[in-house]
Write a protein that holds these residues in place. Structure first.
Motif, PDB file in Angstrom:
ATOM      1  N   GLN A  72      -0.308  11.962  -6.359  1.00 16.10           N
ATOM      2  CA  GLN A  72       0.542  13.109  -6.643  1.00 16.10           C
ATOM      3  C   GLN A  72       1.380  12.791  -7.871  1.00 16.10           C
ATOM      4  O   GLN A  72       1.924  11.696  -7.998  1.00 16.10           O
ATOM      5  CB  GLN A  72       1.462  13.380  -5.450  1.00 16.10           C
ATOM      6  CG  GLN A  72       2.329  14.607  -5.610  1.00 16.10           C
ATOM      7  CD  GLN A  72       1.544  15.887  -5.474  1.00 16.10           C
ATOM      8  OE1 GLN A  72       0.814  16.075  -4.515  1.00 16.10           O
ATOM      9  NE2 GLN A  72       1.680  16.780  -6.434  1.00 16.10           N
ATOM     10  N   ARG A  74       4.663  13.653 -10.530  1.00 15.25           N
ATOM     11  CA  ARG A  74       6.052  14.099 -10.337  1.00 15.25           C
ATOM     12  C   ARG A  74       6.112  15.618 -10.251  1.00 15.25           C
ATOM     13  O   ARG A  74       6.862  16.174  -9.472  1.00 15.25           O
ATOM     14  CB  ARG A  74       6.932  13.586 -11.468  1.00 15.25           C
ATOM     15  CG  ARG A  74       7.184  12.113 -11.365  1.00 15.25           C
ATOM     16  CD  ARG A  74       8.254  11.669 -12.354  1.00 15.25           C
ATOM     17  NE  ARG A  74       8.486  10.255 -12.175  1.00 15.25           N
ATOM     18  CZ  ARG A  74       8.333   9.355 -13.114  1.00 15.25           C
ATOM     19  NH1 ARG A  74       7.956   9.726 -14.323  1.00 15.25           N
ATOM     20  NH2 ARG A  74       8.559   8.093 -12.867  1.00 15.25           N
ATOM     21  N   GLU A  75       5.325  16.276 -11.092  1.00 17.84           N
ATOM     22  CA  GLU A  75       5.231  17.738 -11.028  1.00 17.84           C
ATOM     23  C   GLU A  75       4.312  18.050  -9.857  1.00 17.84           C
ATOM     24  O   GLU A  75       3.129  17.699  -9.867  1.00 17.84           O
ATOM     25  CB  GLU A  75       4.647  18.328 -12.313  1.00 17.84           C
ATOM     26  CG  GLU A  75       5.456  18.059 -13.551  1.00 17.84           C
ATOM     27  CD  GLU A  75       5.174  16.671 -14.130  1.00 17.84           C
ATOM     28  OE1 GLU A  75       4.134  16.075 -13.817  1.00 17.84           O
ATOM     29  OE2 GLU A  75       6.029  16.179 -14.873  1.00 17.84           O
ATOM     30  N   GLU A  76       4.823  18.711  -8.854  1.00 24.48           N
ATOM     31  CA  GLU A  76       4.099  18.892  -7.595  1.00 24.48           C
ATOM     32  C   GLU A  76       2.746  19.577  -7.747  1.00 24.48           C
ATOM     33  O   GLU A  76       1.841  19.344  -6.973  1.00 24.48           O
ATOM     34  CB  GLU A  76       4.970  19.678  -6.606  1.00 24.48           C
ATOM     35  CG  GLU A  76       4.419  19.629  -5.212  1.00 24.48           C
ATOM     36  CD  GLU A  76       5.459  19.960  -4.182  1.00 24.48           C
ATOM     37  OE1 GLU A  76       5.131  20.756  -3.291  1.00 24.48           O
ATOM     38  OE2 GLU A  76       6.571  19.436  -4.266  1.00 24.48           O
ATOM     39  N   GLN A  77       2.587  20.412  -8.745  1.00 23.57           N
ATOM     40  CA  GLN A  77       1.327  21.143  -8.919  1.00 23.57           C
ATOM     41  C   GLN A  77       0.276  20.332  -9.672  1.00 23.57           C
ATOM     42  O   GLN A  77      -0.773  20.865 -10.008  1.00 23.57           O
ATOM     43  CB  GLN A  77       1.583  22.463  -9.654  1.00 23.57           C
ATOM     44  CG  GLN A  77       2.335  23.485  -8.826  1.00 23.57           C
ATOM     45  CD  GLN A  77       1.598  23.808  -7.536  1.00 23.57           C
ATOM     46  OE1 GLN A  77       1.982  23.365  -6.466  1.00 23.57           O
ATOM     47  NE2 GLN A  77       0.543  24.568  -7.624  1.00 23.57           N
TER      48      GLN A  77
END
Length: 184
Positions: A72, A74-77
């Motif tokens: 994953q 840092r930017e969740e998407q």
């Protein structure tokens, strides 16, 4: 006798349903609807398929094996991909890239490659995923598994899905050498 006919009918009906689900080109996973955590961790590249006469598989012919780590961002998407590719000559080639997961889309985008689209397809194999990659110059299906060796029934299902998509050139990754270490 009726029991045997009924059994045969159910068997054929099951084959019919399987063929429909394998060949349904609208059968894609939405990137917003997937549980991203199920794709995190280690993956092995098992096979690829493309249309005959194209150069879509050329990149993979020099490969002996490839292991991937999905994390994953840092930017969740976004998902961070790291690969360790063992080339047939024995050398190791590290690779890394980021998949962008646009909200509500059925397509992933690759950071730095705006023309490349990746779609996810469901697969009966519980530890596998099929990706369809396309850009301006190629289209191909890619099969990944949590296990380096895939059961033959799932390899056959991948071949059937490939044929339904019009991809009859199938390349199974040899996986004869040791795997390279994935770099952080």
């Amino acid at each position: 006798m009726i029991h045997r006919i009924w059994h045969y009918f159910l068997y054929l009906y099951g084959l019919f349903l399987d063929s429909l689900s394998v060949c349904d080109s609208n059968n894609r996973l939405s990137t917003s609807g997937i549980n991203k955590t199920q794709y995190l961790g280690q993956w092995y590249f098992v096979a690829a398929a493309a249309t005959p006469g194209t150069r879509a598989l050329e990149t993979f012919t020099a490969m002996d094996n490839a292991e991937f780590s999905v994390r994953q961002c840092r930017e969740e998407q976004n998902l961070d991909f790291r690969a360790a590719i063992r080339v047939k000559d024995g050398s190791c080639v590290p690779r890394k890239w980021i998949y962008l997961l646009p909200e509500g889309s059925t397509e992933l985008r690759t950071e730095g490659h705006p023309d490349r689209l990746t779609q996810l397809f469901p697969f009966r194999c519980p530890h596998c995923i099929i990706l369809k990659e396309t850009d301006n110059s190629y289209a191909r299906l890619l099969l990944y598994s949590r296990l380096p060796q895939l059961e033959e029934e799932f390899m056959e299902e991948f071949k059937n899905k490939s044929n339904c998509e019009g991809y009859t050139d199938i390349l199974k990754i040899p996986q004869q050498q040791d795997y390279c270490q994935i770099e952080d």
